[in-house]
Scaffold this motif. Sequence first.
Motif, mmCIF file in Angstrom:
data_model
loop_
_atom_site.group_PDB
_atom_site.id
_atom_site.type_symbol
_atom_site.label_atom_id
_atom_site.label_comp_id
_atom_site.label_asym_id
_atom_site.label_seq_id
_atom_site.Cartn_x
_atom_site.Cartn_y
_atom_site.Cartn_z
ATOM 1 N N THR A 35 51.221 41.036 37.405
ATOM 2 C CA THR A 35 52.626 40.623 37.378
ATOM 3 C C THR A 35 53.507 41.609 36.605
ATOM 4 O OG1 THR A 35 51.927 38.315 37.462
ATOM 5 C CG2 THR A 35 54.180 38.747 36.723
ATOM 6 N N LEU A 36 54.680 41.891 37.168
ATOM 7 C CA LEU A 36 55.689 42.713 36.500
ATOM 8 C C LEU A 36 56.895 41.838 36.147
ATOM 9 C CD1 LEU A 36 55.682 45.905 38.773
ATOM 10 C CD2 LEU A 36 54.446 45.551 36.622
ATOM 11 N N LEU B 28 36.925 50.035 28.811
ATOM 12 C CA LEU B 28 37.958 50.121 29.841
ATOM 13 C C LEU B 28 37.474 49.518 31.154
ATOM 14 C CD1 LEU B 28 40.813 51.154 30.477
ATOM 15 C CD2 LEU B 28 39.780 53.335 31.164
ATOM 16 N N TYR B 29 36.223 49.812 31.523
ATOM 17 C CA TYR B 29 35.679 49.282 32.778
ATOM 18 C C TYR B 29 35.526 47.763 32.709
ATOM 19 C CZ TYR B 29 32.882 48.940 37.014
ATOM 20 O OH TYR B 29 32.433 48.609 38.266
ATOM 21 N N GLU B 30 35.107 47.268 31.559
ATOM 22 C CA GLU B 30 34.930 45.823 31.409
ATOM 23 C C GLU B 30 36.256 45.095 31.639
ATOM 24 O OE1 GLU B 30 31.855 43.928 30.174
ATOM 25 O OE2 GLU B 30 31.216 45.685 31.284
ATOM 26 N N VAL B 31 37.346 45.626 31.075
ATOM 27 C CA VAL B 31 38.647 44.958 31.184
ATOM 28 C C VAL B 31 39.254 45.133 32.576
ATOM 29 C CG1 VAL B 31 41.029 44.968 30.324
ATOM 30 C CG2 VAL B 31 39.108 45.077 28.720
ATOM 31 N N LEU B 32 39.125 46.323 33.148
ATOM 32 C CA LEU B 32 39.756 46.597 34.441
ATOM 33 C C LEU B 32 38.995 46.021 35.621
ATOM 34 C CD1 LEU B 32 40.857 50.326 34.063
ATOM 35 C CD2 LEU B 32 42.339 48.337 34.101
ATOM 36 N N PHE B 33 37.672 45.963 35.514
ATOM 37 C CA PHE B 33 36.869 45.590 36.667
ATOM 38 C C PHE B 33 35.887 44.449 36.379
ATOM 39 C CE2 PHE B 33 37.991 50.095 37.208
ATOM 40 C CZ PHE B 33 38.586 50.058 38.454
ATOM 41 N N ALA B 34 34.927 44.694 35.506
ATOM 42 C CA ALA B 34 33.816 43.756 35.351
ATOM 43 C C ALA B 34 34.256 42.371 34.890
ATOM 44 C CB ALA B 34 32.780 44.337 34.380
ATOM 45 N N LYS B 35 35.203 42.301 33.945
ATOM 46 C CA LYS B 35 35.590 41.008 33.385
ATOM 47 C C LYS B 35 37.073 40.711 33.572
ATOM 48 C CE LYS B 35 31.983 40.971 29.823
ATOM 49 N NZ LYS B 35 31.697 40.942 28.355
ATOM 50 N N ALA B 36 37.743 41.444 34.461
ATOM 51 C CA ALA B 36 39.196 41.299 34.611
ATOM 52 C C ALA B 36 39.597 39.872 34.950
ATOM 53 C CB ALA B 36 39.703 42.263 35.679
ATOM 54 N N GLU B 37 38.902 39.270 35.907
ATOM 55 C CA GLU B 37 39.259 37.911 36.323
ATOM 56 C C GLU B 37 38.933 36.911 35.233
ATOM 57 O OE1 GLU B 37 38.328 34.840 40.043
ATOM 58 O OE2 GLU B 37 37.783 36.960 40.182
ATOM 59 N N GLU B 38 37.788 37.079 34.606
ATOM 60 C CA GLU B 38 37.375 36.168 33.532
ATOM 61 C C GLU B 38 38.339 36.226 32.355
ATOM 62 O OE1 GLU B 38 33.674 36.001 30.307
ATOM 63 O OE2 GLU B 38 33.438 37.087 32.204
ATOM 64 N N LEU B 39 38.837 37.424 32.041
ATOM 65 C CA LEU B 39 39.748 37.603 30.910
ATOM 66 C C LEU B 39 41.191 37.267 31.250
ATOM 67 C CD1 LEU B 39 38.380 41.013 29.562
ATOM 68 C CD2 LEU B 39 38.016 38.761 28.543
ATOM 69 N N GLY B 40 41.513 37.175 32.536
ATOM 70 C CA GLY B 40 42.891 36.986 32.949
ATOM 71 C C GLY B 40 43.757 38.153 32.522
ATOM 72 N N ALA B 41 43.203 39.346 32.606
ATOM 73 C CA ALA B 41 43.851 40.526 32.048
ATOM 74 C C ALA B 41 45.046 40.987 32.867
ATOM 75 C CB ALA B 41 42.834 41.667 31.947
ATOM 76 N N GLY B 42 46.059 41.499 32.158
ATOM 77 C CA GLY B 42 47.102 42.259 32.807
ATOM 78 C C GLY B 42 46.551 43.633 33.124
ATOM 79 N N ILE B 43 46.777 44.117 34.325
ATOM 80 C CA ILE B 43 46.135 45.362 34.753
ATOM 81 C C ILE B 43 47.148 46.280 35.420
ATOM 82 C CG2 ILE B 43 44.496 46.363 36.420
ATOM 83 C CD1 ILE B 43 42.676 43.987 35.863
ATOM 84 N N LEU B 44 47.072 47.547 35.063
ATOM 85 C CA LEU B 44 47.779 48.610 35.771
ATOM 86 C C LEU B 44 46.816 49.769 35.878
ATOM 87 C CD1 LEU B 44 50.193 50.093 37.011
ATOM 88 C CD2 LEU B 44 50.907 50.697 34.688
#
Length: 546
Positions: free
Chosen positions: A45-46, A242-258
């Motif tokens: 989201t932006l 970086l990989y954990e936040v962007l890919f491996a756990k992105a959905e689990e963390l509900g991370a903002g991603i760019l």
Amino acid sequence: MSSKATPAYGSTGVFFPELEDHWLMDEAAWLELRATALTPDQVTTLRTTERDRREFLTGMQIMGQLQDRDGEPQDPVPQQLVVVDMLAAGETINGVMMPRRSTKTTTILAVIIGRCACRPRRNSAFTLATTGLKAREKFGKEVLAVIEDAYPEKNTRPVKVSRQAGAESITFPNRSVFSVHAPIGDNFRGSAYDEVLIDESGRAKPEMTEDLLAAIPPTLDTTNGQFIITGTADKVRTGNLLYEVLFAKAEELGAGILRYNAPDSTSEEELADWEPTDQHPRANVRALVEKHHPGIGNLTDLAAVRRNYTLQPRQKFIFEYLGIFGDEGTSAALISPAPWSKTTIPGALPENPGRFALAMAVHPDGLWSSLGVAWHHVLEPLDLVAVAEDLAGEERETRTAIGLLHHQQGTKGLWQRALLLARTHKVPIVYDSASQAAAVEVEALNKAMPRPDLIPAKTLDVRQGATKLLKLLDELSLAHWAQDRLDAAAAIAVKRSIGTYGGFGIGRPKDQADADVTPLEAVTLALQFLEDVPDVIDHRDLFDFS
């Protein structure tokens, strides 16, 4: 407005009256410039608000980034606005991956400094996922020195710069503080933070990743703060922060991603040279850079990037400019469950797909064997039977389809089954020429009368077939049906490293030598040779073996 703009001080902190008239304070102008940025490969989201725009511009002003080296006004570049607005959406954990020379770190620093300047009593921290010494050096160079250069006179400097060894920081008139720490969880525990920025997070080792992910998020609980992870790709995936936040756990963390990065499905052949040559006709690094580097044209140019391509070790360039992680030490699944599920077609395997390619794959120890096919499939609506007449003449989506025709334990009778299919449907049999187990079956097929057409796949074909599968999944252009053996192979298959620059084939998980991935090996070989199959064959009742 020059770098000598005089700051004013209010109850909330530092502000620059001139910024109220900055053209980017206008929302429409901001959005118009943001829209010119290169489209990210993924962005969540932006959101833009007047406060976030003011704080970013304030941070840029404090860092002297709103002027060029001659002191002339200088505007932010479009991708900076994308970074600002992703962070403005307010997710607790955020990952930003952009190539070198795309101003990601400067932008995030400006956001944090601007927030500290405009909001009282904020506590923000910076570190690198390497060492405390490196973190202090970078903070000194990219934060403290930048501010000192922009405001060489202490009495006109909008913040207090401290260079005390081990306690480097900037302090704001409103009691906000931005400091540097070593990348150790205990350095953060026990405090409450509004922002924590970890740069070079692609360098984090698994133990550091575990330590920082356990220590930092709880420090944001009472402040509604943000944990911001940024950097470029590196050789390790598993346990990489970086990989954990962007890919491996992105959905689990509900991370903002760019992120701006070339896809995992990029082949070794595409990475072999800057542009296509006689030796490397599929090479296209230049095109990949143009597609995935937002700084081209506004911060750097292709000539500079090409120079780095020439000078840097090739793998380092792939990490830092194309954002493709390596596979060192990983046994992660090759195929993500989500795209595999999304490309599953309801119902049973079609009975008459038309032109198809047939391929054979055998486990190295002969434990399992498979016959797979690939063809071009026209998708039908689920209610096709009811509305078939209404759809006559309408164009429907065509996908590349794969299917498993035969699977067995061992190899007994395999060559006869392959021979029957080849004779019935007048198709050649593709096989991996480097497979000794397949060579045994090929020897038997060569003695058959009449002998079927056989196509030996080279190592290049094995790599390209696997790459094609991932690209089709990335684009949601694949079609396959629920088949237990094929689904099981897709769930466990890993990248088998082939070649120098990230080339890969279908592999078995580490320490599972008896695992069965032959269904996936067979269909990827069929994919590779699909366009070579003659288009004059009657394939009626292909899947009817009764």
